[in-house]
Each structure stands twice: as C-alpha cells, then as structure tokens.
Design an enzyme around this catalytic site. Structure first.
Site, mmCIF file in Angstrom:
data_model
loop_
_atom_site.group_PDB
_atom_site.id
_atom_site.type_symbol
_atom_site.label_atom_id
_atom_site.label_comp_id
_atom_site.label_asym_id
_atom_site.label_seq_id
_atom_site.Cartn_x
_atom_site.Cartn_y
_atom_site.Cartn_z
ATOM 1 N N LYS A 206 0.841 -1.196 0.000
ATOM 2 C CA LYS A 206 0.000 0.000 0.000
ATOM 3 C C LYS A 206 0.879 1.249 0.000
ATOM 4 C CE LYS A 206 -3.534 2.350 2.709
ATOM 5 N NZ LYS A 206 -4.482 2.312 3.815
ATOM 6 N N GLU A 212 10.572 -4.735 4.464
ATOM 7 C CA GLU A 212 10.639 -6.167 4.132
ATOM 8 C C GLU A 212 10.299 -6.382 2.652
ATOM 9 O OE1 GLU A 212 9.073 -4.742 6.599
ATOM 10 O OE2 GLU A 212 9.080 -5.940 8.425
ATOM 11 N N GLY A 267 -4.993 -1.768 4.888
ATOM 12 C CA GLY A 267 -4.159 -2.892 4.437
ATOM 13 C C GLY A 267 -4.819 -4.243 4.686
ATOM 14 N N ARG A 268 -5.348 -4.428 5.896
ATOM 15 C CA ARG A 268 -5.915 -5.746 6.235
ATOM 16 C C ARG A 268 -7.323 -5.947 5.651
ATOM 17 N NH1 ARG A 268 -4.841 -2.429 10.252
ATOM 18 N NH2 ARG A 268 -6.504 -1.547 11.525
ATOM 19 N N GLU A 353 -4.957 -6.478 14.665
ATOM 20 C CA GLU A 353 -4.448 -5.176 14.215
ATOM 21 C C GLU A 353 -5.589 -4.146 14.217
ATOM 22 O OE1 GLU A 353 -2.624 -4.163 10.192
ATOM 23 O OE2 GLU A 353 -0.814 -4.611 11.303
ATOM 24 N N HIS A 384 -5.469 -32.836 17.825
ATOM 25 C CA HIS A 384 -4.352 -33.673 18.258
ATOM 26 C C HIS A 384 -3.230 -32.830 18.835
ATOM 27 C CE1 HIS A 384 -6.103 -37.356 16.635
ATOM 28 N NE2 HIS A 384 -6.641 -36.534 15.740
ATOM 29 N N LYS A 512 9.191 -0.429 14.012
ATOM 30 C CA LYS A 512 9.758 -0.116 12.690
ATOM 31 C C LYS A 512 10.841 0.955 12.822
ATOM 32 C CE LYS A 512 5.588 -0.927 9.909
ATOM 33 N NZ LYS A 512 4.563 -0.322 9.072
HETATM 34 O O1 F6P Z 1 3.122 -2.867 9.711
HETATM 35 C C1 F6P Z 1 1.779 -3.153 9.573
HETATM 36 C C2 F6P Z 1 1.296 -2.851 8.196
HETATM 37 O O2 F6P Z 1 1.257 -1.481 8.002
HETATM 38 C C3 F6P Z 1 -0.057 -3.489 7.926
HETATM 39 O O3 F6P Z 1 -1.094 -2.732 8.388
HETATM 40 C C4 F6P Z 1 -0.005 -3.646 6.449
HETATM 41 O O4 F6P Z 1 -0.966 -4.554 5.998
HETATM 42 C C5 F6P Z 1 1.408 -4.123 6.259
HETATM 43 O O5 F6P Z 1 2.154 -3.394 7.202
HETATM 44 C C6 F6P Z 1 1.981 -3.918 4.897
HETATM 45 O O6 F6P Z 1 1.984 -2.589 4.526
HETATM 46 P P1 F6P Z 1 2.185 -2.150 3.018
HETATM 47 O O7 F6P Z 1 1.095 -2.749 2.224
HETATM 48 O O8 F6P Z 1 2.157 -0.657 3.028
HETATM 49 O O9 F6P Z 1 3.530 -2.674 2.575
#
Ligand code: F6P
Length: 548
Positions: A206, A212, A267-268, A353, A384, A512
């Site tokens: 987003k 990452e 995002g979620r 979240e 199990h 972060k």
């Molecule tokens: O760190 C949490 C978050 O901001 C989530 O809310 C989001 O889904 C995820 O990181 C990834 O963010 P992006 O889509 O901006 O890379």
C-alpha cells in the site's frame, strides 16, 4: 470508570452475568428443544448456529441493548456512506465500495469512487486474461508459469489465504508463490523453483515503503536481471500494486504496470482491491468477481438485517460477552477444511491489528479488554494438539468451528470423517462428560474400586465451553467472500462497542523506527551505546559474533 463500563447496558449485562454464569448449556438445551432453531442464522449460503453459547434469550436482549446504546446502526451507515470514521488518519473506510457489485454511488470528498474502482477492476481483468491465456509473454516469448507475490501483512495474508482456500479453482499452468519474510531463506527457496523467463513478480505494498517488501523486491529484481540483463525486460515481469505511484516509479516499475488503490482501503481490508491481483490471476476474473459478489451479499445482509438476526452483529456481541464478562483472553478459529489452513493467520491480523487498542476514540485509556488473542489451526490438527487445553484446561476460549458441506478439493470418505469430528467436537465442548458418565465408562471397561476412583477426576469433562458453528454450503469464491466479510463486520461491530478506531495501526510504528536505527548500527563496527543495557548488550554480542 469509562462511559462504557458505567453505561446502563454494560451494568445490566454485568448483573445478568452474575445471575447466569453458573448455568450449564446442557440445562439450557434440555429446557428448550428449539434452542438451535432460534439461535441460528442463515445468510449468504452460511449457517451460523450460535446455540452452543452460554446465553439465554435475556442475554441476547441485553447484548442488543449494548449495541443500540453504542449507536451501532448509525455507525454501520456511516461506514457504508464513506464518512471519515478512521478519525486518527482522517480517512473513510470503504472496502465495501470495492465489492459494491450493485455499483450504487459511494461518495468520498464529493466524488463517487465507483468509476475508479470499476476502472481498476477492468484493467486487472484484462491483465489477468492476458497472463492466463498465455498472451502475456515473458522476455524470451514464453507464457508465464510462476507468479511470485511479494508483500507482507495485508499485502500478503489475504491473497495467500484465498489462493490456498480456492486452489480447486486455480489455473493449472500457474504456480503461486508468496514471499513476505525478510528472512532471505524464503525468497531464495522460492526463486530456486522459478525461471526468470516465465516468472511474473507482483510487488504489493500500500505504502511502497515497507522495508521487508522492498528488500525482497530488490532481491527479485537483481535475480531477474542477472539472466534477463536488460532493464527494458522488467516491464514484462514486474507489476506493482500500491497507492504510491511515485515510489513505484522510483523502484523502476513502469506505472503503466501499476494497479492502483486508495487510502480509504485499509491494508488488512485490501484483498478486494488490486491487492487481490494474485487471486484474480490464479482464479481468473470471473471467480474474483464472484468473491467480491459474495462479500457484497454479506454487506447487504449486514446493512439491512435487524440486529438480532444479523450474523456479524450476533458474532460480535457473543465475542464481547466472553471477552468482557467471562474474561476470555483469546478466541479460537478452527477450520475443518485443509484449504482454509491460512484462515487463522489471516484472522489474526484482521482482528488484532484492528481492535488491539487500549485508547478509545476520545483519546482516553480504556478500562475494559478489547481484541482477544486470535489463534488456531485446522481443526483436525488442533484436536491432536491444543484441544486438550480447550477441553480440560483452566482458560475459557470460545471457538469458531468452520466447515463446508461440499468441498471440491477433498475425497468423500475423508470428508465424512472430517465432518464427523467437526460435529463431535462442538458437541463435546458443550456437554462435557459428567462424573456419572465417566464412572459408567470406567465400569464398562472393567475398572472399579480404588483404581476407578483415582482415574475418575481425570476423566470428567466440565463442558460448558462455548462455540459458534459456521457451516458453509460449499467452499467456493462466493461463499468465501461472504465468510471473510462476515468477520470484517464482526470486528467492526466490536470496535464500535469498545469505542476504538478499528482502522488505524499506530502500534506497529515504534518497532519499525527502532529497527531502522538498529539496522544502521549493525552496519558499523563500533559498539552500540544508544539503547538500554539489555538491547546494547544483545546488539554488541551479535556484532562481535557475526564478525568472527
Ligand atoms: O506494519 C503493519 C502494516 O502497516 C499493515 O497494516 C499492512 O498490511 C502491512 O504493514 C503492509 O503494509 P504495506 O502494504 O504498506 O507494505
């Protein structure tokens, strides 16, 4: 005390809890043979049976009073109408517009967002058709065989969960891969299975600033260019999904190959947007539209059904009953369907979240619990592993049992065994095993006297452990869309009652920021002194060992 805990509806529930918390569900079922007829709701090809909960009709009435006191119907309308209910980010919350298959106008800042939603959907559809038909060719002229989605959190969990869930509908030529972890092991392992000439990378973020994702995306690009050599070939193999066109261009992806979404999509809550591109690529345009249509149907149910017959509302209220009155710290999601194996992980982000907050909408600290810890596994595997604790442990953890009547991915005999377990476990949690029943079983097994007395306490199950049962007609795109939307709305309702903003996530920022600082410190040889003594020592221990 907060306004919520002082409120009449909350106080009434507290009193009622004192009166009925000792009741056993066995008694409730015995007293009312029609209990499950009344305490079940059917909508969108999903049957919710919530009769195995520690509630009476009075409990339900008091819970509805709580929802009304919170102004839930108005809040629902505010969300659907594009009001800026995400107040800390001054944003509307409109994942429902992304799947608004009725195409009715949805206005944000004076503009109907539906034309741009439809236009991105159209572009996605054309692109997916080209890739799936084999018309979209890689730099050597071959069709795409492998799609690598690079993203994390909402830019990974939703597409991954849905692609796994609906594998039966997937394109036979396309292998889907999902890379989220910055641990290089994941991308190395993935790239080992791919060929540069036939791999398409979908970079999903987003913000397009997530470390990452960008790290993995750069690694993928380097790997690709080592074979393809010319930057001009990138356009055939890298597409981006983002709200940040500038950062996408800076990364080197042509913005013609970017699929856009907007800041009113959390995002979620984004799998319905262009973030669903891997889903659409794998399942095809029509199945993606079916997923949206299923969610839209649940949206309609949620928006227009009276609270007491409203599936997300009832699930939300039952959750609140356990979290806030029984003190349940966690909630289990247990799908009896291998295809839904990533559902618990998806639900963890969606719920925790969203509602893992301790500051209310007015900026005050809350004096009540909010999001429970969401956990789980496929049901059969759970049986199990952790079900022992759920049956006989000291913690109360409500459970959602989820299964489908039809499952295109399975084998008939396997499915019967699976479903037998599904029904049996919910029954066992409800009724338990009394002392008399346990004694009778021991006797039948020829165990008597002192040995029987010694074993007896271990063989008793208290039961009275609450669960919801969700039975889907078939696990297909439409029903899965409805199921996901059901949980989104459940979480929204809980956020309204807890008076928290379910749509921000400031709690992820501090880690972060610190990681950025520490990353720079790890790159230099000098010992670190800028943290607390524990963190300094750990970093310096690592630096020393890593250098040797
Ligand atoms: O760190 C949490 C978050 O901001 C989530 O809310 C989001 O889904 C995820 O990181 C990834 O963010 P992006 O889509 O901006 O890379």
């Amino acid at each position: 005390m907060s306004a919520l805990t002082e409120s009449p509806a909350w106080q009434a529930l507290g009193k009622h809890f004192q009166a009925i918390s000792g009741l056993h569900m066995r008694e409730l079922f015995a007293a009312d043979p029609g209990r499950s007829d009344v305490m079940s709701i059917e909508a969108c090809d999903i049957l919710l049976d919530y009769s195995k909960n520690r509630v009476t009709p009075t409990t339900l009435k008091l819970l509805i009073d709580l929802a009304l006191q919170a102004g839930l119907p108005d809040r629902i309308e505010a969300m659907f109408n594009g009001e800026k209910i995400n107040v800390t980010e001054n944003r509307a919350v409109l994942h429902t517009a992304l799947r608004n298959r009725a195409n009715t106008p949805v206005i944000v800042d004076g503009e109907d967002v539906m034309p741009k939603v439809n236009s991105v959907l159209e572009r996605m559809g054309n692109f997916c058709n080209a890739v799936r038909n084999g018309d979209w060719l890689g730099y050597t002229g071959q069709p795409i065989t492998d799609i690598v989605n690079i993203g994390i959190g909402g830019s990974d969990l939703g597409p991954l969960m849905v692609c796994e869930a609906l594998k039966a509908f997937g394109h036979p030529r396309l292998n889907m891969h999902f890379v989220s972890n910055v641990d290089g092991a994941q991308i190395v392992d993935t790239l080992r299975k791919c060929h540069t000439a036939t791999t398409l990378f979908v970079i999903e973020s987003k913000t397009f600033t997530t470390s990452e994702t960008l790290t993995n995306a750069h690694t993928a690009r380097d790997w690709f260019l080592r074979s393809a050599r010319y930057e001009s070939t990138i356009a055939k193999h890298f597409v981006a999904v983002s709200t940040n066109a500038k950062a996408v261009a800076e990364f080197g992806i042509d913005t013609n190959n970017m699929f856009e979404f907007w800041n009113w999509v959390g995002g979620r809550y984004s799998l319905w947007s262009a973030i669903g591109l891997p889903i659409a690529l794998y399942l095809g345009r029509q199945h993606f539209l079916d997923l949206l249509a299923g969610a839209h149907e649940m949206d309609q149910h949620f928006r227009h059904t009276p609270l007491e017959r409203n599936m997300p509302v009832m699930m939300a209220l039952l959750g609140i009953w356990y979290v806030n009155f029984f003190g349940a710290a966690s909630h289990v999601i247990t799908p009896y369907n291998q295809s839904l194996h990533r559902l618990p992980a998806y639900m963890q982000q969606l719920d925790m979240e969203s509602n893992g907050k301790s500051t209310d909408m007015n900026g005050h600290a809350v004096d009540y619990q909010t999001s429970p810890i969401i956990w789980g596994e496929t049901g059969i595997n759970g049986q199990h592993a952790y079900f022992q604790m759920l049956h006989q442990g000291t913690q109360l953890s409500p459970i959602d049992f989820i299964a489908s009547i039809e499952n295109p991915s399975t084998l008939p005999r396997h499915h019967t065994i699976l479903l037998a377990n599904f029904f049996a476990q919910a029954e066992a949690f409800m009724r338990g095993k009394t002392e008399a029943e346990a004694r009778g079983e021991l006797l039948a097994a020829g165990i008597e006297g002192e040995q029987a007395e010694r074993l007896l306490p271990h063989k008793i199950f208290g039961g009275n452990r609450p669960s919801n049962t969700l039975l889907l007609g078939q696990l297909d795109p439409t029903t899965l869309g409805a199921l996901i939307a059901l949980y989104e709305h459940k979480i929204f309702c809980q956020g309204v009652i807890w008076n928290v903003n379910s749509f921000d996530q400031w709690g992820v920022e501090l880690g972060k920021q610190l990681a950025k600082q520490i990353q720079a410190e790890l790159d230099i040889a000098a010992p670190t002194q800028s943290h607390d003594s524990s963190t300094n020592r750990l970093i310096n221990f690592y630096k020393q060992r890593a250098r040797n």
